[in-house]
Every structure is written in C-alpha cells, then in structure tokens.
Design a protein around this motif. Structure first.
Motif, PDB file in Angstrom:
ATOM      1  N   UNK A 368       0.854  -1.179   0.000  1.00 25.42           N
ATOM      2  CA  UNK A 368       0.000   0.000   0.000  1.00 25.42           C
ATOM      3  C   UNK A 368       0.900   1.243   0.000  1.00 25.42           C
ATOM      4  N   UNK A 369       1.165   1.762  -1.187  1.00 28.02           N
ATOM      5  CA  UNK A 369       2.071   2.900  -1.320  1.00 28.02           C
ATOM      6  C   UNK A 369       1.289   4.100  -1.827  1.00 28.02           C
ATOM      7  N   UNK A 370       1.571   5.249  -1.230  1.00 28.53           N
ATOM      8  CA  UNK A 370       0.918   6.485  -1.658  1.00 28.53           C
ATOM      9  C   UNK A 370       1.986   7.533  -1.949  1.00 28.53           C
ATOM     10  N   UNK A 371       1.666   8.502  -2.795  1.00 23.95           N
ATOM     11  CA  UNK A 371       2.630   9.570  -3.079  1.00 23.95           C
ATOM     12  C   UNK A 371       3.057  10.277  -1.793  1.00 23.95           C
ATOM     13  N   UNK A 372       4.334  10.656  -1.756  1.00 28.32           N
ATOM     14  CA  UNK A 372       4.879  11.298  -0.561  1.00 28.32           C
ATOM     15  C   UNK A 372       6.141  10.597  -0.127  1.00 28.32           C
ATOM     16  N   UNK A 373       6.602  10.890   1.056  1.00 26.14           N
ATOM     17  CA  UNK A 373       7.836  10.307   1.572  1.00 26.14           C
ATOM     18  C   UNK A 373       7.607   8.845   1.956  1.00 26.14           C
ATOM     19  N   UNK A 374       8.471   7.952   1.444  1.00 23.62           N
ATOM     20  CA  UNK A 374       8.355   6.528   1.777  1.00 23.62           C
ATOM     21  C   UNK A 374       9.680   6.045   2.368  1.00 23.62           C
ATOM     22  N   UNK A 375       9.580   5.123   3.323  1.00 20.24           N
ATOM     23  CA  UNK A 375      10.761   4.517   3.942  1.00 20.24           C
ATOM     24  C   UNK A 375      11.004   3.157   3.298  1.00 20.24           C
ATOM     25  N   UNK A 376      12.262   2.879   2.982  1.00 21.16           N
ATOM     26  CA  UNK A 376      12.581   1.615   2.311  1.00 21.16           C
ATOM     27  C   UNK A 376      13.753   0.924   2.993  1.00 21.16           C
ATOM     28  N   UNK A 377      13.806  -0.385   2.759  1.00 20.28           N
ATOM     29  CA  UNK A 377      14.943  -1.209   3.145  1.00 20.28           C
ATOM     30  C   UNK A 377      15.535  -1.761   1.857  1.00 20.28           C
ATOM     31  N   UNK A 378      16.846  -1.884   1.780  1.00 20.47           N
ATOM     32  CA  UNK A 378      17.521  -2.330   0.557  1.00 20.47           C
ATOM     33  C   UNK A 378      18.000  -3.769   0.730  1.00 20.47           C
ATOM     34  N   UNK A 379      17.713  -4.604  -0.294  1.00 17.55           N
ATOM     35  CA  UNK A 379      18.165  -6.001  -0.287  1.00 17.55           C
ATOM     36  C   UNK A 379      19.665  -6.022  -0.608  1.00 17.55           C
ATOM     37  N   UNK A 380      20.478  -6.604   0.260  1.00 16.14           N
ATOM     38  CA  UNK A 380      21.937  -6.568   0.062  1.00 16.14           C
ATOM     39  C   UNK A 380      22.401  -7.145  -1.280  1.00 16.14           C
ATOM     40  N   UNK A 381      21.768  -8.229  -1.741  1.00 13.75           N
ATOM     41  CA  UNK A 381      22.228  -8.866  -2.984  1.00 13.75           C
ATOM     42  C   UNK A 381      21.790  -8.101  -4.232  1.00 13.75           C
ATOM     43  N   UNK A 382      21.002  -7.047  -4.053  1.00 11.14           N
ATOM     44  CA  UNK A 382      20.592  -6.206  -5.175  1.00 11.14           C
ATOM     45  C   UNK A 382      21.272  -4.834  -5.129  1.00 11.14           C
ATOM     46  N   UNK A 383      22.241  -4.717  -4.242  1.00  8.01           N
ATOM     47  CA  UNK A 383      22.942  -3.443  -4.069  1.00  8.01           C
ATOM     48  C   UNK A 383      24.426  -3.646  -4.381  1.00  8.01           C
ATOM     49  N   UNK A 384      25.007  -2.784  -5.216  1.00  7.86           N
ATOM     50  CA  UNK A 384      26.402  -2.897  -5.627  1.00  7.86           C
ATOM     51  C   UNK A 384      27.126  -1.584  -5.358  1.00  7.86           C
ATOM     52  N   UNK A 385      28.388  -1.699  -4.986  1.00  2.00           N
ATOM     53  CA  UNK A 385      29.222  -0.521  -4.779  1.00  2.00           C
ATOM     54  C   UNK A 385      30.284  -0.452  -5.866  1.00  2.00           C
ATOM     55  N   UNK A 386      30.457   0.734  -6.440  1.00  2.00           N
ATOM     56  CA  UNK A 386      31.440   0.928  -7.501  1.00  2.00           C
ATOM     57  C   UNK A 386      32.409   2.038  -7.127  1.00  2.00           C
ATOM     58  N   UNK A 387      33.672   1.842  -7.521  1.00  2.00           N
ATOM     59  CA  UNK A 387      34.676   2.866  -7.294  1.00  2.00           C
ATOM     60  C   UNK A 387      34.267   4.151  -8.007  1.00  2.00           C
ATOM     61  N   UNK A 388      34.361   5.258  -7.304  1.00  2.00           N
ATOM     62  CA  UNK A 388      33.883   6.537  -7.845  1.00  2.00           C
ATOM     63  C   UNK A 388      34.674   6.968  -9.076  1.00  2.00           C
ATOM     64  N   UNK A 389      35.955   6.609  -9.143  1.00  2.00           N
ATOM     65  CA  UNK A 389      36.806   7.045 -10.250  1.00  2.00           C
ATOM     66  C   UNK A 389      36.888   6.006 -11.361  1.00  2.00           C
ATOM     67  N   UNK A 390      37.245   4.756 -11.022  1.00  2.00           N
ATOM     68  CA  UNK A 390      37.431   3.724 -12.052  1.00  2.00           C
ATOM     69  C   UNK A 390      36.133   3.078 -12.492  1.00  2.00           C
ATOM     70  N   UNK A 391      35.086   3.179 -11.670  1.00  2.00           N
ATOM     71  CA  UNK A 391      33.777   2.567 -11.900  1.00  2.00           C
ATOM     72  C   UNK A 391      33.800   1.042 -11.840  1.00  2.00           C
ATOM     73  N   UNK A 392      34.914   0.480 -11.368  1.00  2.00           N
ATOM     74  CA  UNK A 392      34.983  -0.966 -11.161  1.00  2.00           C
ATOM     75  C   UNK A 392      34.197  -1.321  -9.900  1.00  2.00           C
ATOM     76  N   UNK A 393      33.670  -2.519  -9.851  1.00  4.12           N
ATOM     77  CA  UNK A 393      32.864  -2.930  -8.706  1.00  4.12           C
ATOM     78  C   UNK A 393      33.729  -3.195  -7.488  1.00  4.12           C
ATOM     79  N   UNK A 394      33.303  -2.664  -6.358  1.00  2.00           N
ATOM     80  CA  UNK A 394      33.996  -2.881  -5.081  1.00  2.00           C
ATOM     81  C   UNK A 394      33.333  -3.995  -4.298  1.00  2.00           C
ATOM     82  N   UNK A 395      31.989  -3.966  -4.277  1.00  2.00           N
ATOM     83  CA  UNK A 395      31.229  -4.934  -3.468  1.00  2.00           C
ATOM     84  C   UNK A 395      29.905  -5.205  -4.142  1.00  2.00           C
TER      85      UNK A 395
END
Length: 395
Positions: A368-395
C-alpha cells in the motif's frame, strides 16, 4: 565448431591532415566460443560488436590477432572458404527470385567433398579395381574430389531447410509477398541450407515489431538448439541477448567488459557500465559513502556491510527490485508517481543523491504505497558498490 579469437584488433585509419585520429573498433579481444553454443555480443552502437562479427565472417580483415575455427586458423581465408552462414538485419533477399530460389542460391555454387571412386571396373598395375571402389593415393588414403550438388540434392536440402524454419508453404512466393518475420526466416533458411560450421546473426531482429521480435528470437533459439550449430548473435538489445544466449559478451569501445551466463552478469556486474547496460527498468545510481563498515546515502543508513570496505565515497547501484517499502526503513525517497502493472507496482520516486532525475522501484502489488515520503529497506544482494573514479565494482 569452437571459435577462438586471439588478441583480435581492428583499427580504422584516420586522416592526420584533417585531424582525424585512428579509430580502434576492436581492442585486443581474446575469447573462446564453445562448440554448439549461442553467444550474444552485446553493447551500444559503436562498441565493436558488428566489426567483430564481420572479422569472423571474413568481410573485414583484422589489423592484428588471429581467428580460429577449431584447429584451423581462418584469419586470412576468404568468406566463402570459412563455412559460415551470415544473416543481416535487412535480410538481403533477392526480390526478383522466389523463396525457393533464394534458399537454393548459395547451394548452386557449393562444392561437396567426397571420396573418388572408380567409374568402372579397372585394372592398374595388375590390380583389379571394381566400379564404385574408393581410389587410394600412394599412402593408402582416399583421394578426395569436389563436385557440385545435383538438382535433386539441392531440392531435397531446400525443402528440408524450409520445413525446419516453417516456410515450406511460401516457396513459390516472392519476398515482397511475405511479412518481415517470414522474410527473416527465409534469410535464416538460406544461411542454414549450406550446413555452415558457424552461424552469424547481425542485429537480425531490429527491423521487426515487438511481437515479431519475441516470436522470431524464440525461433532462432529453437533452430540453434535443434541444429547444434555454433552461433554468434549481435544485438544492442539486452533483453534479446539475455533471453536466448548461453553466454553474453558485453562490449564497450571495442573492449570486452564481462562475459558470463546472462543471469550471472545481471546478478554480479563487473563494473558500473555493465550494471547500467543490463536491466529493465535500469539500475538506480546514487552518490554514497562508506563509513565504519556502513553504507550511507545522503546521510541516511542504507546497509551494514558484511564485507570490509575502506571508508570512501562510492557510487551505489540498486536494482529496481532491490527495495522493500517498510515502516521502519532508514532510507527515504519521495514517491511522485505510482503505476500498477498487474502483480507488480512501479514506483517513480526522487532522491537528491540520485544520478538520474527519477528512481525506479518495482514492488509487489500487495504493498500500500501512496505519493509522498516513503521509507525503504535495501536487499543486500541487489545493491552494488562501484569505485567513484574507475567505476569498477567494489562490493
């Protein structure tokens, strides 16, 4: 037929007088394509995928490197001696010929190799040879000869191939009397008719509408699995590549970025470019920061990292399906639009640290989602970290 590309490079010369530099279309490509597999060459326009295909076909000569078909190096062989079947995006059918003649055309000049036999009973050096007996050379090996196919042989091949691609009812028609999908099947039939060692497909679905693209790509996969011919499929459409390929080679500016099974690349992208190129809707990117083993975006806690990552600024990639809308979520987004898609809901949101104007979220329709501010949790296996300069994956 296994295909090996060894340090394959193609450079198109520039014009120094006009200040035009050389263009490196393919840069040191080194891959092996297993026998009987369908491999997708995927990337944006100008990434070198079609140039690679044309070098494999023999239509363009490499600047350096080698091309091997099995144990045979074919780098300098002409296209007609490589045993390839090539399908272009514009079909390249002869408009004045019937479908039958289009499919039969490459067979008219085809030479088949077979053992030479004695035409009649013969005596040579006191040795009697019967008609139909294989002629042997001085080493006792069969003497090989090449001949054209007979009219009956060509007819049998055309009709068998037409049934394989389901165009047997159109053999007496002209290309202009067929739909785009039917014409593409004719082009594939023509390529398969001569039993190629390798089948090369250059953007074969780009001229078809959405429904026909889906249908034809399924047919291509069916044909490839049925014939077992090693196939290279060039496309810029990641959905096409992911749906039918055994493996995908993602390219950028002539360089291989990643090669793996489609789902493996989606789940574990090697860098930001790959992560961005695969996925519909595309992945969301945010400016983030790692501090004390925790990931923050805009000062809000997104994840507690399970692996050690040094404190630094990073680019955070989160797949659209990587969000969960929960009351106690520590990461907040502003929902601006909601689109119902049956069993799923597409949430269009915004965030000041997002690299794009909008953030795309795919969640279950039970939410049940409505327009406005929503709070979320992020699934770890769907989240990736990339180096800001080289753009290679860190995690």
């Amino acid at each position: 037929m296994e295909i090996r590309l060894k340090n394959l490079t193609k450079v198109f010369p520039g014009n120094p007088k006009k200040g035009i530099k050389d263009t490196i279309a393919v840069n040191n490509l080194d891959i092996t394509i297993p026998d009987g597999k369908l491999i997708g060459l995927l990337g944006p326009s100008g990434c070198g995928k079609s140039t690679t295909l044309y070098m494999i076909a023999g239509l363009q000569e490499p600047t350096s490197g080698e091309i091997w078909f099995g144990d045979e190096e074919v780098t300098r062989l002409s296209p007609d001696k490589r045993g390839i079947g090539l399908v272009f995006q514009n079909y390249a059918l002869y408009p004045h010929m019937t479908i039958y003649k289009n499919v039969a055309f490459p067979l008219t000049n085809l030479r088949v190799e077979e053992d030479k036999v004695y035409a009649k009973d013969t005596v040579i050096d006191g040795v009697e040879h019967k008609a139909g007996e294989v002629v042997l050379d001085a080493d006792g090996l069969p003497v090989k000869v090449k001949r054209k196919l007979t009219v009956e042989e060509i007819d049998a091949i055309v009709r068998k191939t037409a049934e394989l691609v389901q165009i047997q009812d159109y053999l007496e028609r002209k290309p202009s009397q067929l739909s785009g999908g039917q014409q593409q099947r004719v082009a594939i039939a023509r390529a398969l008719a001569k039993s190629p060692r390798v089948l090369l497909l250059d953007e074969p679905l780009s001229n078809l509408d959405a429904r026909l693209r889906l249908q034809t790509r399924e047919e291509i996969r069916r044909l490839q699995q049925r014939t077992g011919v090693t196939t290279i499929f060039v496309t810029h459409d990641q959905e096409e590549a992911m749906s039918i390929s055994d493996e995908i080679v993602v390219m950028k500016l002539g360089v291989e970025q990643q090669r793996a099974h489609p789902q493996e690349i989606y789940n574990n992208p090697a860098n930001k470019f790959v992560a961005n190129f695969l996925g519909t809707p595309p992945i969301n990117f945010f400016k983030g920061e790692v501090k004390g083993g925790e990931l923050y975006v805009g000062g809000e806690l997104v994840l507690k990292l399970t692996k050690k990552v040094a404190d630094q600024e990073v680019t955070v990639g989160i797949r659209p399906e990587g969000f969960e809308v929960v009351k106690d979520g520590t990461f907040h987004l502003k929902c601006t639009q909601i689109e119902t898609m049956g069993r799923d809901i597409s949430v269009i949101a915004s965030h000041p640290e997002s690299e794009r104007p909008s953030v795309k979220i795919i969640i279950d329709a039970d939410n049940d989602v409505k327009p406005g501010l929503i709070a979320v949790k992020v699934k770890p296996h769907k989240c990736f970290l990339f180096d800001k300069e080289t753009e290679e994956r860190i995690l």
